[in-house]
Design an enzyme around this catalytic site. Structure first.
Site, short mmCIF file in Angstrom:
data_model
loop_
_atom_site.label_atom_id
_atom_site.label_comp_id
_atom_site.label_asym_id
_atom_site.label_seq_id
_atom_site.Cartn_x
_atom_site.Cartn_y
_atom_site.Cartn_z
N LYS A 6 20.11 -33.86 -13.78
CA LYS A 6 20.97 -34.70 -13.03
C LYS A 6 21.05 -35.17 -11.91
CE LYS A 6 25.30 -32.93 -11.77
NZ LYS A 6 25.40 -33.28 -9.83
N ASP A 48 23.82 -23.05 -8.65
CA ASP A 48 24.86 -23.40 -9.89
C ASP A 48 25.10 -22.94 -11.02
OD1 ASP A 48 23.11 -26.82 -9.35
OD2 ASP A 48 24.99 -25.58 -8.05
N ARG A 81 30.63 -35.57 -15.61
CA ARG A 81 29.96 -35.60 -14.57
C ARG A 81 28.35 -35.24 -14.54
NH1 ARG A 81 31.86 -33.77 -8.83
NH2 ARG A 81 29.74 -35.11 -8.52
N CYS A 117 32.05 -31.98 -6.20
CA CYS A 117 32.99 -30.82 -7.10
C CYS A 117 34.24 -30.27 -5.32
CB CYS A 117 32.19 -29.67 -6.76
SG CYS A 117 31.16 -30.20 -8.49
C1 EPZ Z 1 23.14 -30.33 -4.09
O1 EPZ Z 1 24.39 -30.63 -3.47
C2 EPZ Z 1 23.42 -30.33 -5.70
N1 EPZ Z 1 24.33 -31.49 -5.89
C3 EPZ Z 1 24.16 -29.15 -5.82
O2 EPZ Z 1 24.25 -29.50 -7.23
C4 EPZ Z 1 24.08 -27.64 -5.87
O3 EPZ Z 1 24.71 -26.51 -6.10
C5 EPZ Z 1 23.33 -27.72 -4.31
O4 EPZ Z 1 22.34 -29.22 -3.59
C6 EPZ Z 1 22.27 -26.14 -3.83
O5 EPZ Z 1 21.98 -26.38 -4.37
C7 EPZ Z 1 22.78 -32.43 -5.73
O6 EPZ Z 1 21.44 -32.15 -5.50
C8 EPZ Z 1 23.66 -34.06 -5.87
P1 EPZ Z 1 23.26 -28.30 0.29
P2 EPZ Z 1 23.89 -30.40 -1.88
O7 EPZ Z 1 23.15 -29.65 1.20
O8 EPZ Z 1 22.88 -31.25 -1.60
C9 EPZ Z 1 25.69 -27.19 4.02
C10 EPZ Z 1 26.01 -29.39 -9.25
O9 EPZ Z 1 26.69 -28.45 -10.00
N2 EPZ Z 1 25.49 -28.64 4.06
O10 EPZ Z 1 22.35 -28.37 -0.32
O11 EPZ Z 1 24.84 -31.24 -0.75
C11 EPZ Z 1 26.80 -27.50 2.60
O12 EPZ Z 1 28.23 -27.40 3.24
C12 EPZ Z 1 25.93 -29.72 -7.83
O13 EPZ Z 1 25.49 -30.27 -9.82
C13 EPZ Z 1 25.83 -28.66 5.47
O14 EPZ Z 1 26.63 -28.21 6.31
O15 EPZ Z 1 23.66 -29.08 -0.96
C14 EPZ Z 1 26.03 -26.73 1.45
O16 EPZ Z 1 27.09 -25.11 2.58
C15 EPZ Z 1 27.16 -28.42 -7.22
N3 EPZ Z 1 25.53 -29.58 6.28
C16 EPZ Z 1 24.29 -26.25 2.55
O17 EPZ Z 1 25.07 -27.00 3.47
C17 EPZ Z 1 25.30 -31.07 5.62
O18 EPZ Z 1 25.00 -32.12 6.38
C18 EPZ Z 1 24.17 -26.62 1.06
O19 EPZ Z 1 24.18 -27.51 0.95
C19 EPZ Z 1 24.36 -30.15 3.95
C20 EPZ Z 1 24.84 -29.64 3.35
#
Ligand code: EPZ
Length: 416
Positions: free
Chosen positions: A22, A303, A395, A116
Site C-alpha cells: 500500500k 507498523d 484501508r 489514522c
Molecule cells: C508513513 O507515514 C506511513 N504511511 C505510515 O504507515 C508509517 O507508519 C510511517 O510512514 C512511519 O513509517 C504512508 O506511507 C502512507 P512520517 P508518514 O512522515 O509519512 C512526524 C500505515 O499503517 N512528522 O515518516 O505520515 C510525524 O508526526 C501507516 O500504513 C512531522 O512532525 O510518517 C511522525 O511522528 C500508518 N512533520 C514522524 O515525523 C511532518 O511534516 C514520522 O512520520 C511529517 C512527519
C-alpha cells in the site's frame, strides 16, 4: 459500523500470497501526475486507500483504467487543481499530491490529509520543503493552497526522518529548475521503490551518503513498474502464523525488507525457514520475552508494534515495546486488555506481561494496524471475538479475512 466475529482456537495451515505494498503504490500513483505519458503499475493492492487515490487522480484530471492488480494512468491535462475535501481527509497519503501537482501544474488546493488517529501527524516538513523550493503555500484553517511558477532546486534537510515527506520533496524536485539535495531522507523500501520508478521515468537522481541528489529535468516520460510486496502485511501474517499456526508459508514476500521483524521473531523463539521470496513460519504455544524499540527503517517498524503485542502476551516473562515514531500509537492496548492481556503504558513504552490465555470479547478497531492486532488476538482467544469498525483494516489489507479463512480461520462478517 461493520463488524466481524472470529472463533478462536482454529490452527492456521497452508499458503498465503502477499499483495503489493500500500505505502509504495500510493506515492507511485501520485507520481503519475508528473508526466503526460502513460504510467502502468502492476501488483497494486486492492485496498480502500488505493481507491481513494484513484478517485483523487480522476477528479484532478487523470484517465485511469484498471484490471485486477494493474492500473494504467494517463494525466494529460488538469481538470481542476482542487482535491476534494471528502477524499483528502480520508487518508494521510493525500499529502503526496502536493509535490507532483506543484511540479507539473504549479498549483494545488487541498484539505489537510486525514488518516489514522495515531498522532497529530503534522505536515510542516512537507510545506517548509516546498516553500524552500519557491512555492507560495497558504494555510487557511484546514485548507492548504500552494502555487509555484516553477519550483527551483534547494538543499532540504529533514529535521527528523519522514517517509511521505521524503517522497513528496523527491517528486517536487524531479521537475524543478536546478539541483536539490534531500538530506536525512527516509530509507524505507517504499521510498526506494518510488526512487527507482522515477529514475525509469527519466528523473536524474543519485542516492549516496549525503542524501538524494536530484537534477531537475523539463519533462518525464511514462513507464511501467511493479509495486514491491507489502512487508507489513507479510509481517502481520508471520505473527498470525507464530501465534495461531500449525505452519504457514508466506509467498511473494521480500525477506530482505523484513530483517528487523524476522530477527525479533527468531529472538522470540519462532521457527522459520526464509527462502528467496517466501517465509515458512511454524506456530508455537510460548515465546521468549523481548525488548523492542520502533525505529525508522531499517529498524523495527512502528507498523508492526501492535501485532507483536499479541505475540508477546504469550511470552514467559515481561516484554517492553518503546514507540519512538508516533506519540499516540497505543490505542489498541485498552482493547487488547478487554481480552485478558496484561499490558500497561508508561509514557511511550508499553509493558507486556506474559499471560496464559486470551478470552473472546467485543472490541473496537481504532486504526489500521490496531485492527489487525485485534484480529490476531481473536484467532487465539478462547471463544468468540467481535471486532467493530473493521473499515480501518480494509484501508490497508487486501482480502485479509479471505486470506485468513483460506488458512483455516473461522471468521464471519456480521450482517452477511
Ligand atoms: C508513513 O507515514 C506511513 N504511511 C505510515 O504507515 C508509517 O507508519 C510511517 O510512514 C512511519 O513509517 C504512508 O506511507 C502512507 P512520517 P508518514 O512522515 O509519512 C512526524 C500505515 O499503517 N512528522 O515518516 O505520515 C510525524 O508526526 C501507516 O500504513 C512531522 O512532525 O510518517 C511522525 O511522528 C500508518 N512533520 C514522524 O515525523 C511532518 O511534516 C514520522 O512520520 C511529517 C512527519
Amino acid at each position: 459500523m461493520r463488524a466481524i466475529s472470529i472463533e478462536g482456537g482454529k490452527k492456521l495451515r497452508g499458503t498465503v500470497h502477499i499483495s503489493g505494498a500500500k505505502n509504495a503504490s500510493l506515492p507511485q500513483l501520485a507520481a503519475s501526475i508528473l508526466t503526460p505519458e502513460t504510467i502502468l503499475l502492476e501488483n497494486v493492492p486492492r485496498v480502500a486507500d488505493v481507491d481513494t487515490m484513484k478517485s483523487l487522480l480522476i477528479t484532478l484530471g487523470a484517465e485511469l483504467e484498471e484490471d485486477s492488480h494493474r492500473i494504467k494512468v494517463k494525466f494529460e491535462k488538469l481538470s481542476t487543481y482542487e482535491a476534494p475535501y471528502a477524499l483528502t481527509t480520508r487518508m494521510r497519503a493525500s499529502v503526496l499530491l502536493l509535490g507532483p501537482m506543484l511540479a507539473r501544474f504549479g498549483v494545488v488546493k487541498m484539505a489537510r490529509p486525514g488518516g489514522c488517529p495515531i498522532g497529530r501527524r503534522p505536515i510542516n516538513f512537507h510545506l517548509e520543503g516546498l516553500r524552500k523550493m519557491g512555492a507560495e503555500v497558504v494555510e487557511e484553517g484546514e485548507t492548504v493552497v500552494a502555487r509555484a511558477e516553477r519550483l527551483r532546486g534547494a538543499r532540504i534537510r529533514f529535521p527528523r526522518i519522514s517517509v511521505t515527506g521524503t517522497e513528496n520533496i523527491m517528486m517536487a524536485a524531479v521537475l524543478a529548475k536546478g539541483e536539490t539535495l534531500i538530506e536525512n531522507p527516509a530509507m524505507e523500501p517504499e521510498v526506494v521503490d518510488l526512487y527507482n520508478m522515477l529514475k525509469k521515468m527519466g528523473a536524474e537522481m543519485e542516492w549516496n551518503r549525503d542524501g538524494i541528489h536530484i537534477q531537475g529535468v523539463s519533462q518525464l516520460r511514462g513507464t511501467s513498474h511493479r509495486v514491491i510486496p507489502d512487508r507489513i502485511e507479510a509481517g502481520t501474517f508471520a505473527v498470525a502464523a507464530a501465534v495461531a499456526g500449525e505452519e504457514v508459508e508466506i509467498k511473494g514476500a521480500e525477506p530482505s525488507h523484513m530483517e528487523a521483524v524476522l530477527e525479533k521473531l527468531r529472538e522470540a523463539g519462532v521457527e522459520m525457514e526464509v527462502r528467496q521470496d517466501s517465509i515458512l513460519v511454524r506456530g508455537r504455544e510460548r515465546f521468549f520475552p523481548l525488548h523492542i524499540e520502533t525505529k525508522e527503517y531499517p529498524g523495527f517498524p512502528t507498523d508492526m508494534q501492535a501485532q507483536f503485542m499479541v505475540l508477546l502476551s504469550f511470552a514467559d516473562g515481561t516484554s517492553t515495546i518503546k514507540e519512538t515514531i508516533f506519540e499516540n500509537r497505543f490505542r489498541h492496548v485498552a482493547e487488547l486488555n478487554k481480552m485478558g492481556t496484561r499490558i500497561r503504558v508508561d509514557g511511550n513504552t508499553a509493558i507486556i506481561e506474559g499471560i496464559d490465555e486470551l478470552r473472546g470479547a467485543e472490541v473496537v478497531a481504532t486504526d489500521l494496524r490496531a485492527s489487525a492486532c485485534l484480529v490476531l488476538a481473536g484467532l487465539v482467544a478462547e471463544g468468540t471475538t467481535v471486532v467493530r469498525d473493521i473499515h480501518h483494516l480494509e484501508r490497508g489489507y487486501e482480502d485479509f479475512f479471505e486470506k485468513l479463512k483460506a488458512l483455516g480461520a473461522t471468521i464471519k462478517e456480521e450482517g452477511k
